[in-house]
Design an enzyme around this catalytic site. Structure first.
Site, PDB file in Angstrom:
ATOM      1  N   LYS A 178      49.854  32.077  18.693  1.00  0.00           N
ATOM      2  CA  LYS A 178      50.337  31.405  17.476  1.00  0.00           C
ATOM      3  C   LYS A 178      50.245  32.401  16.312  1.00  0.00           C
ATOM      4  CE  LYS A 178      47.691  27.201  18.916  1.00  0.00           C
ATOM      5  NZ  LYS A 178      48.377  26.458  19.927  1.00  0.00           N
ATOM      6  N   HIS A 180      47.440  27.991  32.368  1.00  0.00           N
ATOM      7  CA  HIS A 180      47.132  28.687  31.128  1.00  0.00           C
ATOM      8  C   HIS A 180      46.294  29.938  31.411  1.00  0.00           C
ATOM      9  CE1 HIS A 180      46.942  28.356  26.780  1.00  0.00           C
ATOM     10  NE2 HIS A 180      45.657  28.642  26.809  1.00  0.00           N
ATOM     11  N   SER A 215      47.546  32.340  23.629  1.00  0.00           N
ATOM     12  CA  SER A 215      47.178  30.999  23.202  1.00  0.00           C
ATOM     13  C   SER A 215      47.031  30.904  21.681  1.00  0.00           C
ATOM     14  CB  SER A 215      45.911  30.584  23.941  1.00  0.00           C
ATOM     15  OG  SER A 215      45.911  29.209  24.118  1.00  0.00           O
ATOM     16  N   TRP A 224      50.018  21.467  28.580  1.00  0.00           N
ATOM     17  CA  TRP A 224      49.454  21.318  27.224  1.00  0.00           C
ATOM     18  C   TRP A 224      50.236  22.188  26.227  1.00  0.00           C
ATOM     19  CZ3 TRP A 224      46.711  17.791  25.082  1.00  0.00           C
ATOM     20  CH2 TRP A 224      45.862  18.035  23.986  1.00  0.00           C
TER      21      TRP A 224
HETATM   22  C1  GCU Z   1      43.262  24.755  23.144  1.00  0.00           C
HETATM   23  C2  GCU Z   1      44.228  24.331  22.052  1.00  0.00           C
HETATM   24  C3  GCU Z   1      45.520  25.140  22.092  1.00  0.00           C
HETATM   25  C4  GCU Z   1      45.198  26.613  22.118  1.00  0.00           C
HETATM   26  C5  GCU Z   1      44.227  26.921  23.238  1.00  0.00           C
HETATM   27  C6  GCU Z   1      43.717  28.348  23.296  1.00  0.00           C
HETATM   28  O1  GCU Z   1      43.778  24.385  24.380  1.00  0.00           O
HETATM   29  O2  GCU Z   1      44.445  22.969  22.203  1.00  0.00           O
HETATM   30  O3  GCU Z   1      46.328  24.851  20.969  1.00  0.00           O
HETATM   31  O4  GCU Z   1      46.373  27.373  22.214  1.00  0.00           O
HETATM   32  O5  GCU Z   1      43.066  26.128  23.089  1.00  0.00           O
HETATM   33  O6  GCU Z   1      43.705  29.046  22.294  1.00  0.00           O
HETATM   34  O7  GCU Z   1      43.242  28.726  24.360  1.00  0.00           O
END
Ligand code: GCU
Length: 365
Positions: free
Chosen positions: A222, A344, A218, A309
């Protein structure tokens, strides 16, 4: 099926060949990502590593755990990062390494009571055992499934983990002093964290520096991708469900928008990105170019079918669009999109696939 899009993606510009890509395109792309999206990261003036403990690891016979206190300085600003380094049972050759940050401290991925709880600020997630912005004993082992260390070590890999907040606390106010040390945002800081941990771990001579994989889930996915774009020591980046600002395209994508990101996480990205809220299609680049920056090193983009998402279909589109950069080096197989049913998250079954992929790309090196 790859979805049909209404706006063309920015060209990868690798048709002109490898030399042009390396000498002209790559650096310009890095500059564009720095100035518009991730922001800069400072030069570390010192990375010092002190071994605080080395012991047999209770989780797997013959494996060892090392505690490292890594002190990083950026001129006058200096801070400690606790790294737990796990070595697989002794083998003939140095083991490959997987490394990455965690969300709730090293004790959250390894319940061994000998691991001290991280004493720094933590985001309050009562379900993960934080209280009063600190880790409590309830955090112990809460994220074992996210870093299935015994499985990883059984496969012959070493693992290095650290708490993301040791590098940059995940809060717009608490992270201020860190950003003021020269980071454009928390994602840039976490990405830089991968490199600083490598600065500390590689000189120990305990892992194979030609087989190193950055793994992030997540927000950490990035960061893992941006780390691989910048640091050629990373032979593989695994982005799990990284979504917006990670492996997912911005153009014509569903799911999280720039406005959503800045609403909830104003400290993650550099401020120029905000001006593209609502006009994502006008960005001067898109995320297939981020994936391409890792070539010819390997990238695995892992998506979850129900993770709207993060946008699994638009992560896949990014991978398809990045392929020509890997083809330049005859390394088409070094870029992969994988998906699984469900939402997720990250767990042992995901890791089994990551390590299968890592086995293949590292064997081909
Ligand atoms: C939130 C956020 C995402 C991110 C995620 C995470 O959902 O909006 O951009 O990747 O958290 O890090 O779990």
């Amino acid at each position: 099926m790859i979805s049909v899009t209404s706006s063309a993606l920015p060209e990868l510009a690798c048709e002109a060949g490898r030399a042009h890509w390396e000498q002209a395109v790559r650096e310009a792309l890095i500059d564009a990502f720095v100035s518009t999206m991730y922001g800069p990261a400072p030069h570390a003036t010192e990375v010092a590593c002190r071994l605080t403990e080395r012991r047999e690891w209770a989780g797997l016979r013959g494996a060892q755990r090392l505690g490292l206190e890594v002190r990083i300085a950026i001129q006058k600003y200096s801070f400690p990062v606790s790294v737990a380094l796990y070595l697989p049972p002794v083998a003939r050759v140095l083991p490959p390494l997987v490394l990455g940050p965690n969300f709730a401290g090293n004790a959250s991925v390894d319940p061994d009571p000998a691991i001290p709880l991280d004493t720094g600020w933590m985001r309050d997630e009562p379900a993960w055992g934080m209280a009063g912005n600190r880790a409590t004993p309830a955090t112990r082992g809460i994220h074992q499934g996210r870093w299935p260390l015994a499985d990883i070590l059984k496969r012959g890999y070493a693992a290095a983990v650290w708490y993301d907040g040791d590098i940059c606390p995940d809060d717009p106010a608490i992270c201020r002093p860190v950003l003021e040390a020269g980071f454009g945002g928390a994602i840039a800081a976490w990405a830089w964290g991968f490199s600083r941990v490598l600065d500390a771990v590689i000189p120990l001579g305990m892992v194979d520096s030609r087989r190193i994989a950055a793994v992030g889930h997540s927000r950490h996915g990035k960061a893992a991708l941006w780390a691989a774009a910048n640091d050629r020591r990373l032979g593989l980046a695994v982005s799990n469900n990284s979504g917006a600002g990670g492996a997912r395209l911005w153009r014509d994508a569903g799911g999280e928008t720039i406005a959503d990101l800045f609403d909830r996480f104003p400290h993650w990205f550099a401020s120029p990105l905000k001006s593209f809220a609502g006009r994502e299609n006008a960005l001067p680049f898109d995320q297939h170019q981020l994936l391409a920056l890792a070539a010819p090193r390997a990238v695995l983009v892992a998506s979850a079918d129900d993770d709207a998402w993060a946008g699994p279909a638009d992560e896949r589109r990014a991978v398809e669009a990045a392929r020509p950069a890997f083809a330049l080096y005859g390394r088409a197989e070094a870029l992969s999109w994988q998906h699984r049913p469900g939402g997720h998250g990250i767990g042992p079954a995901d890791w089994a696939r990551f390590l299968d992929f890592a086995d293949r790309v590292f064997a081909a090196n």
